[in-house]
Design a protein around this motif. Structure first.
Motif, short mmCIF file in Angstrom:
data_model
loop_
_atom_site.label_atom_id
_atom_site.label_comp_id
_atom_site.label_asym_id
_atom_site.label_seq_id
_atom_site.Cartn_x
_atom_site.Cartn_y
_atom_site.Cartn_z
N LEU A 52 -27.64 80.91 -15.02
CA LEU A 52 -28.73 80.77 -14.05
C LEU A 52 -28.73 82.00 -13.14
CD1 LEU A 52 -30.90 79.01 -12.67
CD2 LEU A 52 -29.07 77.81 -11.48
N GLN A 53 -29.86 82.72 -13.15
CA GLN A 53 -29.93 84.00 -12.43
C GLN A 53 -30.16 83.86 -10.93
OE1 GLN A 53 -32.99 86.10 -14.67
NE2 GLN A 53 -31.70 87.92 -14.60
N SER A 54 -30.99 82.90 -10.54
CA SER A 54 -31.55 82.94 -9.19
C SER A 54 -30.56 82.57 -8.08
CB SER A 54 -32.76 82.01 -9.13
OG SER A 54 -32.31 80.68 -9.30
N GLU A 55 -29.42 81.95 -8.37
CA GLU A 55 -28.56 81.47 -7.27
C GLU A 55 -27.24 82.20 -7.23
OE1 GLU A 55 -28.29 77.23 -7.57
OE2 GLU A 55 -30.38 77.09 -8.10
N ARG A 60 -23.64 79.92 -12.92
CA ARG A 60 -24.53 80.80 -12.16
C ARG A 60 -24.09 82.25 -12.39
NH1 ARG A 60 -23.99 76.21 -8.61
NH2 ARG A 60 -26.07 75.43 -8.13
N TRP A 93 -29.88 67.39 -8.68
CA TRP A 93 -31.06 67.97 -9.34
C TRP A 93 -30.83 68.17 -10.83
CZ3 TRP A 93 -30.56 72.53 -12.01
CH2 TRP A 93 -29.45 73.34 -11.70
N SER A 138 -34.10 82.05 -15.44
CA SER A 138 -34.42 82.58 -14.11
C SER A 138 -34.17 81.59 -12.98
CB SER A 138 -35.88 83.05 -14.09
OG SER A 138 -36.69 81.97 -14.50
N ASP A 139 -34.49 80.32 -13.20
CA ASP A 139 -34.32 79.34 -12.11
C ASP A 139 -33.91 77.97 -12.66
OD1 ASP A 139 -36.61 78.31 -13.22
OD2 ASP A 139 -37.92 79.31 -11.79
N ARG A 140 -33.77 77.00 -11.76
CA ARG A 140 -33.28 75.67 -12.14
C ARG A 140 -34.19 75.02 -13.20
NH1 ARG A 140 -31.35 72.82 -6.47
NH2 ARG A 140 -29.59 74.20 -6.08
N LYS A 141 -35.51 75.16 -12.96
CA LYS A 141 -36.47 74.52 -13.86
C LYS A 141 -36.30 75.11 -15.27
CE LYS A 141 -41.45 73.65 -14.11
NZ LYS A 141 -42.07 74.65 -14.93
N ALA A 142 -36.18 76.44 -15.33
CA ALA A 142 -36.05 77.10 -16.64
C ALA A 142 -34.74 76.69 -17.31
CB ALA A 142 -36.10 78.61 -16.45
#
Lengths: 461, 223
Positions: free
Chosen positions: B220-223, B166, B97, B64-68
């Motif tokens: 990566l989904q969020s970006e 992404r 990052w 879902s995001d960078r952290k994941a």
């Protein structure tokens, strides 16, 4: 000579089993890959149009390619024939003091004798494609455009690797693969030169396109300080878009994959610290270009699809064609390229069934061109042989044209057919296959049935 | 003039010029696969891609995001017991990052920047991480780009290869890629569609020949 080679191949039961098994698998995969297309026929038309355009603009494309490559720092050399290509290769090897070379699959390299040329310059050449490595260790030549050891079964491959490379005895392809890749890692790390072909060269961008599944091509051009590409002048396309169209059908037609594992687009700028040469080989291609209908042969994308479906190839394997290219494309090209004995022999290895015409992604009318090639090959035969064939044809024509002679031959055929076992020997003696029986002739000739029908008024004529 | 000193270039080009009809018009034809249409939404494209990756024996992780993403990558590296990881610092994998995050999550693991070492040194890395500039839904091929031998070797020499991309980088197929791919000087593009393989012996498929035997895509989904 051809008859003896074919007879030997037909007698080899292991070869027959290996070919049947492998080609059945690849045909099944090809059929599945075709289902992925909205309209496979339309896709073939697209690729044929694209290739026809590329071949039509061959001169302009080659000039543009040379300019793009040189602008990026790649050195471009031209070779009018195989001898010159060998000379260029040896010259490069000497100039760069090459001692070891890793080679990935290149049919043009095979065609010009690249390995031999490098060896003569004191270079130790190691083939790195699994199948190529096996045939190299066996002292053989590849028997298929995309599957070099198709003529060998797993046990034979295992024996070759055991005898020539010290592998523990096995017939497991996975173990053989592990052994070969392990032993080749060192070769990649220590070689001064990588030799490869190119599936395409893009004129606009100067990019070289290399497709493969194993990663040996990538290892070579990534790890070696010198990269030499040997490719035919027919491999040039105008743009990335044209390359994409060809790539769309290359893997489905070759191995039945949607796409190969690796498709590399090499920039014309060599990697930092690397030197790259591209040798553009003619070796008869410009003669094919100028030869009227045979120019269509230059559309070939060397997928090997025609070999996979050819009933003759399935029985005799690639080595029977007596030169680098086998199957229908080999039979069609042989009379027009420097192919030695194959120029007259290879076109005979075809039943003109047209199976290749139906699968060729570039829609090359192979069977028609093979038939035309036979005429050219006949013209090149010795006068005595041609006279003998002409006499036979005249005799056959007379027998077929005369009711009496035809009736007599029918009677003879019926008598022979009753002697079952002997029929094959008789057929073999007159140069027929000798390994199967012809159907028994009908009891009555068509012409007598026709005459009887007319007498009874059942026919309008 | 000896045979080898002759002007082969001139000879070849002259023969091609003397032949008839060298002006066949260029064509816009492209090969159409059963691929998602241009209007297909992102989810439809993703579903097609998932199917292709599975067929190509490529692992798939949607995050879902960078952290994941970083956590998923770190988990896989630990699972594979890798002591050193080669990272090609191009695209997303080169963003601060990404590298900083991996360093934090993989304290005992050596992170090797592929461009900083000779390609041969990457052989000791168990895992290679690279970013894809595009992912082709129709075939499941991941388009990587690099301009150094190290960058290219990061996706080739380690036995395990992880690709990060992404979701916005997912495109229909090869035709879309050719229209949009970078033409930057010296940039090499490599499309990878799964683990290295061969079927040379009796057409039996064997994975992991000269390249990685395990490949996974982290999307990566969020970006």
């Amino acid at each position: 000579m051809l008859a003896a080679v074919v007879a030997e191949k037909l007698r080899d039961e292991r070869l027959q089993a290996a070919l049947r098994k492998s080609l059945a698998t690849v045909r099944e995969r090809m059929a599945k890959a075709r289902e992925r297309f909205e309209d496979f026929a339309e896709a073939r038309t697209c690729v044929a149009t694209v290739r026809q355009g590329s071949v039509g603009r061959l001169r302009q494309n080659l000039e543009a390619l040379e300019q793009s490559l040189q602008a990026g720092g790649t050195k471009v050399l031209w070779a009018a024939d195989a001898q010159e290509a060998r000379f260029r290769l040896a010259e490069i090897a000497r100039a760069h003091k090459v001692l070891r070379c890793v080679a990935s699959k290149t049919m043009v390299g095979e065609e010009v004798g690249a390995e031999k040329a490098l060896r003569s310059a004191g270079v130790n050449v190691v083939q790195t494609d699994l199948g190529e490595r096996i045939v190299q260790l066996a002292g053989q030549k590849p028997s298929h455009i995309t599957a070099p050891c198709l003529h060998l079964d797993a046990q034979q491959c295992g024996s070759i690797l055991e005898r020539a490379a010290g592998m523990p005895r096995t017939a497991d392809p996975e173990e053989m693969c592990r052994f070969v890749s392990r032993t080749l890692r060192d070769a990649f790390a220590t070689s001064d030169m990588a030799l490869s072909g190119a599936n395409m060269a893009i004129a606009q961008t100067g990019e070289l396109v290399i497709v493969e599944n194993e990663g040996n091509g990538r290892s070579g051009y990534t790890l070696c300080p010198l990269h030499v590409v040997v490719t035919g002048i027919d491999k040039v396309v105008s743009s990335r878009r044209e390359a994409a169209a060809v790539l769309g059908l290359l893997a489905p037609s070759a191995t039945g994959q949607d796409v190969t594992v690796y498709t590399s687009f090499l920039a014309p700028e060599p990697l930092p610290g690397q030197t790259r040469y591209v040798i553009l080989v003619d070796n008869g291609r410009s003669a094919v270009f100028a030869s009227g209908p045979h120019r269509e042969l230059l559309r070939c994308i060397r997928c090997g699809g025609c070999l996979n479906v050819c009933p003759v190839y399935e029985r005799v394997s690639g080595h029977a064609y007596l030169w680098t290219y086998s199957g229908p494309i080999g039979a069609a090209l042989a009379p027009f390229m420097p192919s030695g004995d194959a120029a007259t022999a290879a076109p005979d290895l075809c039943t003109l069934c047209g199976a290749c015409d139906d699968v060729c992604p570039a829609k090359i009318p192979l069977s028609r061109l093979i038939a035309l090639g036979r005429s050219a090959a006949n013209a090149a035969r010795p006068v005595e042989e041609r006279t003998h064939l002409a006499r036979l044809a005249r005799w056959f024509g007379r027998a077929m044209g005369s009711g009496g002679a035809y009736g007599l031959s029918h009677l003879g055929h019926r008598i022979l057919a009753r002697l079952r076992g002997r029929m094959a020997r008789v057929e073999s003696a007159v140069g027929w296959s000798g390994d199967r029986l012809a159907p028994r002739p009908a009891r009555r000739l068509f012409r007598s049935m026709f005459r009887a029908g007319r007498r009874r008024g059942r026919l309008p004529l | 003039m000896t045979k080898q000193e002759r002007d082969s270039r001139g000879e070849i080009l002259a023969r091609l010029a003397s032949a008839f009809d060298a002006q066949t018009p260029c064509t816009d034809a492209s090969v159409r696969r059963k691929e998602p249409s241009r209007d297909a939404d992102r989810d439809a494209l993703l579903n097609v891609l998932k199917g292709r990756l599975e067929e190509n024996r490529t692992g798939f992780h949607l995050v879902s995001d960078r952290k994941a993403l970083l956590e998923a990558l770190a988990n896989r590296v630990y699972f594979e017991r890798a002591a050193s990881v080669a990272v090609d610092a191009g695209g997303m994998a080169g963003e601060p990052w990404f590298l900083d995050g991996l360093r934090v999550l993989l304290p005992g693991v050596e992170l090797v920047k592929a461009a900083d070492v000779s390609p041969g040194e990457l052989e000791r890395c168990e895992v290679g991480v690279t970013a894809a500039s595009s992912v082709l839904a129709a075939t499941g091929a991941m388009a990587l780009s690099a301009s150094t031998a190290g960058g290219l070797a990061a996706s080739l020499l380690p036995r395990i290869h992880y690709v990060v991309a992404r979701q916005s980088d997912v495109v229909q197929g090869l035709a879309t890629w050719t229209a949009t791919a970078s033409r930057e000087k010296g940039l090499y593009h490599v499309h990878v569609s799964g683990p290295s393989r061969t079927a040379d012996i009796e057409k039996k498929l064997v994975y992991g020949v000269h390249g990685p035997w395990k490949v996974s895509l982290f999307l990566l989904q969020s970006e």
